[in-house]
Design a protein around this motif. Structure first.
Motif, PDB file in Angstrom:
ATOM      1  N   GLU A 141       0.853  -1.190   0.000  1.00 55.07           N
ATOM      2  CA  GLU A 141       0.000   0.000   0.000  1.00 55.07           C
ATOM      3  C   GLU A 141       0.886   1.236   0.000  1.00 55.07           C
ATOM      4  OE1 GLU A 141      -3.409   0.982   0.080  1.00 55.07           O
ATOM      5  OE2 GLU A 141      -3.785  -1.126  -0.328  1.00 55.07           O
ATOM      6  N   ALA A 142       0.491   2.240  -0.746  1.00 50.18           N
ATOM      7  CA  ALA A 142       1.192   3.520  -0.700  1.00 50.18           C
ATOM      8  C   ALA A 142       0.757   4.264   0.560  1.00 50.18           C
ATOM      9  CB  ALA A 142       0.861   4.349  -1.931  1.00 50.18           C
ATOM     10  N   SER A 143       1.679   5.008   1.147  1.00 47.35           N
ATOM     11  CA  SER A 143       1.334   5.822   2.317  1.00 47.35           C
ATOM     12  C   SER A 143       0.553   7.046   1.850  1.00 47.35           C
ATOM     13  CB  SER A 143       2.604   6.252   3.060  1.00 47.35           C
ATOM     14  OG  SER A 143       3.324   7.202   2.286  1.00 47.35           O
ATOM     15  N   GLU A 144      -0.122   7.684   2.771  1.00 46.10           N
ATOM     16  CA  GLU A 144      -0.858   8.909   2.436  1.00 46.10           C
ATOM     17  C   GLU A 144       0.107   9.989   1.942  1.00 46.10           C
ATOM     18  OE1 GLU A 144      -4.113   9.377   2.062  1.00 46.10           O
ATOM     19  OE2 GLU A 144      -4.326   7.271   2.589  1.00 46.10           O
ATOM     20  N   GLU A 145       1.290  10.049   2.544  1.00 43.76           N
ATOM     21  CA  GLU A 145       2.287  11.027   2.122  1.00 43.76           C
ATOM     22  C   GLU A 145       2.729  10.762   0.681  1.00 43.76           C
ATOM     23  OE1 GLU A 145       6.168  13.152   4.020  1.00 43.76           O
ATOM     24  OE2 GLU A 145       6.144  10.961   4.084  1.00 43.76           O
ATOM     25  N   GLU A 146       2.970   9.499   0.349  1.00 43.12           N
ATOM     26  CA  GLU A 146       3.358   9.147  -1.023  1.00 43.12           C
ATOM     27  C   GLU A 146       2.250   9.512  -2.000  1.00 43.12           C
ATOM     28  OE1 GLU A 146       6.336   5.343  -0.447  1.00 43.12           O
ATOM     29  OE2 GLU A 146       4.196   5.031  -0.118  1.00 43.12           O
ATOM     30  N   LEU A 147       1.010   9.230  -1.625  1.00 40.25           N
ATOM     31  CA  LEU A 147      -0.118   9.555  -2.505  1.00 40.25           C
ATOM     32  C   LEU A 147      -0.244  11.063  -2.695  1.00 40.25           C
ATOM     33  CD1 LEU A 147      -2.702   6.971  -1.159  1.00 40.25           C
ATOM     34  CD2 LEU A 147      -1.573   6.920  -3.395  1.00 40.25           C
ATOM     35  N   HIS A 149       2.137  13.295  -2.447  1.00 43.50           N
ATOM     36  CA  HIS A 149       3.300  13.796  -3.179  1.00 43.50           C
ATOM     37  C   HIS A 149       3.382  13.242  -4.594  1.00 43.50           C
ATOM     38  CE1 HIS A 149       5.895  15.059   0.534  1.00 43.50           C
ATOM     39  NE2 HIS A 149       4.676  15.536   0.578  1.00 43.50           N
ATOM     40  N   GLY A 150       2.692  12.122  -4.852  1.00 40.49           N
ATOM     41  CA  GLY A 150       2.679  11.543  -6.195  1.00 40.49           C
ATOM     42  C   GLY A 150       3.902  10.730  -6.552  1.00 40.49           C
ATOM     43  N   HIS A 151       4.681  10.309  -5.529  1.00 43.28           N
ATOM     44  CA  HIS A 151       5.845   9.466  -5.783  1.00 43.28           C
ATOM     45  C   HIS A 151       6.177   8.643  -4.542  1.00 43.28           C
ATOM     46  CE1 HIS A 151       7.706  13.369  -4.418  1.00 43.28           C
ATOM     47  NE2 HIS A 151       8.173  12.525  -3.522  1.00 43.28           N
ATOM     48  N   VAL A 152       7.021   7.632  -4.742  1.00 46.25           N
ATOM     49  CA  VAL A 152       7.415   6.724  -3.673  1.00 46.25           C
ATOM     50  C   VAL A 152       8.470   7.388  -2.794  1.00 46.25           C
ATOM     51  CG1 VAL A 152       8.454   4.481  -3.182  1.00 46.25           C
ATOM     52  CG2 VAL A 152       6.962   4.749  -5.163  1.00 46.25           C
ATOM     53  N   HIS A 153       8.364   7.143  -1.485  1.00 40.84           N
ATOM     54  CA  HIS A 153       9.364   7.596  -0.522  1.00 40.84           C
ATOM     55  C   HIS A 153      10.111   6.391   0.020  1.00 40.84           C
ATOM     56  CE1 HIS A 153       6.914  11.461   0.538  1.00 40.84           C
ATOM     57  NE2 HIS A 153       7.434  11.488  -0.663  1.00 40.84           N
ATOM     58  N   GLY A 154      11.255   6.645   0.606  1.00 43.06           N
ATOM     59  CA  GLY A 154      11.997   5.568   1.252  1.00 43.06           C
ATOM     60  C   GLY A 154      12.748   4.718   0.255  1.00 43.06           C
ATOM     61  N   GLU A 155      12.962   3.448   0.616  1.00 41.23           N
ATOM     62  CA  GLU A 155      13.750   2.551  -0.203  1.00 41.23           C
ATOM     63  C   GLU A 155      13.202   2.435  -1.620  1.00 41.23           C
ATOM     64  OE1 GLU A 155      15.885  -1.724   0.271  1.00 41.23           O
ATOM     65  OE2 GLU A 155      15.513  -0.356   1.922  1.00 41.23           O
ATOM     66  N   GLY A 156      14.059   2.679  -2.598  1.00 40.77           N
ATOM     67  CA  GLY A 156      13.668   2.601  -4.000  1.00 40.77           C
ATOM     68  C   GLY A 156      12.931   3.829  -4.502  1.00 40.77           C
ATOM     69  N   GLY A 157      12.705   4.790  -3.610  1.00 42.26           N
ATOM     70  CA  GLY A 157      11.943   5.966  -4.010  1.00 42.26           C
ATOM     71  C   GLY A 157      12.665   7.255  -3.670  1.00 42.26           C
ATOM     72  N   HIS A 158      11.905   8.320  -3.493  1.00 42.20           N
ATOM     73  CA  HIS A 158      12.422   9.667  -3.271  1.00 42.20           C
ATOM     74  C   HIS A 158      12.693   9.882  -1.784  1.00 42.20           C
ATOM     75  CE1 HIS A 158      12.843  13.888  -4.343  1.00 42.20           C
ATOM     76  NE2 HIS A 158      12.213  14.172  -3.232  1.00 42.20           N
ATOM     77  N   HIS A 159      13.754  10.548  -1.473  1.00 44.26           N
ATOM     78  CA  HIS A 159      14.079  10.891  -0.089  1.00 44.26           C
ATOM     79  C   HIS A 159      14.031  12.410   0.035  1.00 44.26           C
ATOM     80  CE1 HIS A 159      15.455   6.798   0.698  1.00 44.26           C
ATOM     81  NE2 HIS A 159      15.996   6.857  -0.516  1.00 44.26           N
TER      82      HIS A 159
END
Length: 160
Positions: A141-147, A149-159
């Motif tokens: 599941e995507a986190s609310e923050e990721e949704l 922001h429109g991109h993945v956070h953390g491992e494999g995503g945007h920091h």
């Protein structure tokens, strides 16, 4: 869990052309991670990812219309060599950013003559069928923050 809207998927891939030559691959690297439904991967691949789950392995062909688009001959132009001020050595394959009526355009040099530089504003894979070999490694599941922001956070995503 299946890949769907509001999910984050990670996958390994090998992209080849019609002759089977490897164009790009995640081999030896981390899997590609994306937020499904946000256009972060080409449309044809995103459609093929829908409903898949971790462990799935499959191949998919993506037509140009669902990949990097069809090839537009009007994006191929000849420009005066002096338009490249400050660049002494211009060679085929070099890439530059230019300004056009629609804004910034990335162009690739295809040929260089004494007075003229031939450029192509098409994506290098425009007009090509994309052949993907995919292995889905993770779906969550995507986190609310990721949704938001429109991109993945953390491992494999945007920091941030």
């Amino acid at each position: 869990m299946q890949i769907s809207e509001r999910s984050v998927a990670s996958f390994h891939y090998t992209l080849t052309d019609d002759q089977g030559q490897v164009i790009d691959s995640s081999e030896g690297r981390e899997p590609l991670t994306y937020l499904h439904g946000t256009g972060q991967i080409v449309p044809g691949l995103e459609k093929a990812m829908e409903g898949r789950q971790a462990g799935d392995q499959f191949k998919v062909e993506v037509a140009p219309e669902e990949g990097y688009g069809v090839h537009h001959p009007e994006l191929m132009q000849e420009v005066p060599r002096d338009a490249f001020q400050g660049v002494d050595n211009i060679e085929p394959g070099m890439q530059f950013q230019g300004r056009g009526p629609q804004g910034v355009l990335n162009v690739t040099v295809t040929k260089v003559d004494a007075e003229t530089v031939h450029i192509d504003g098409n994506h290098p894979l425009a007009g090509k069928t994309l052949h993907f070999a995919i292995e889905v490694t993770d779906v969550r599941e995507a986190s609310e923050e990721e949704l938001s922001h429109g991109h993945v956070h953390g491992e494999g995503g945007h920091h941030h």
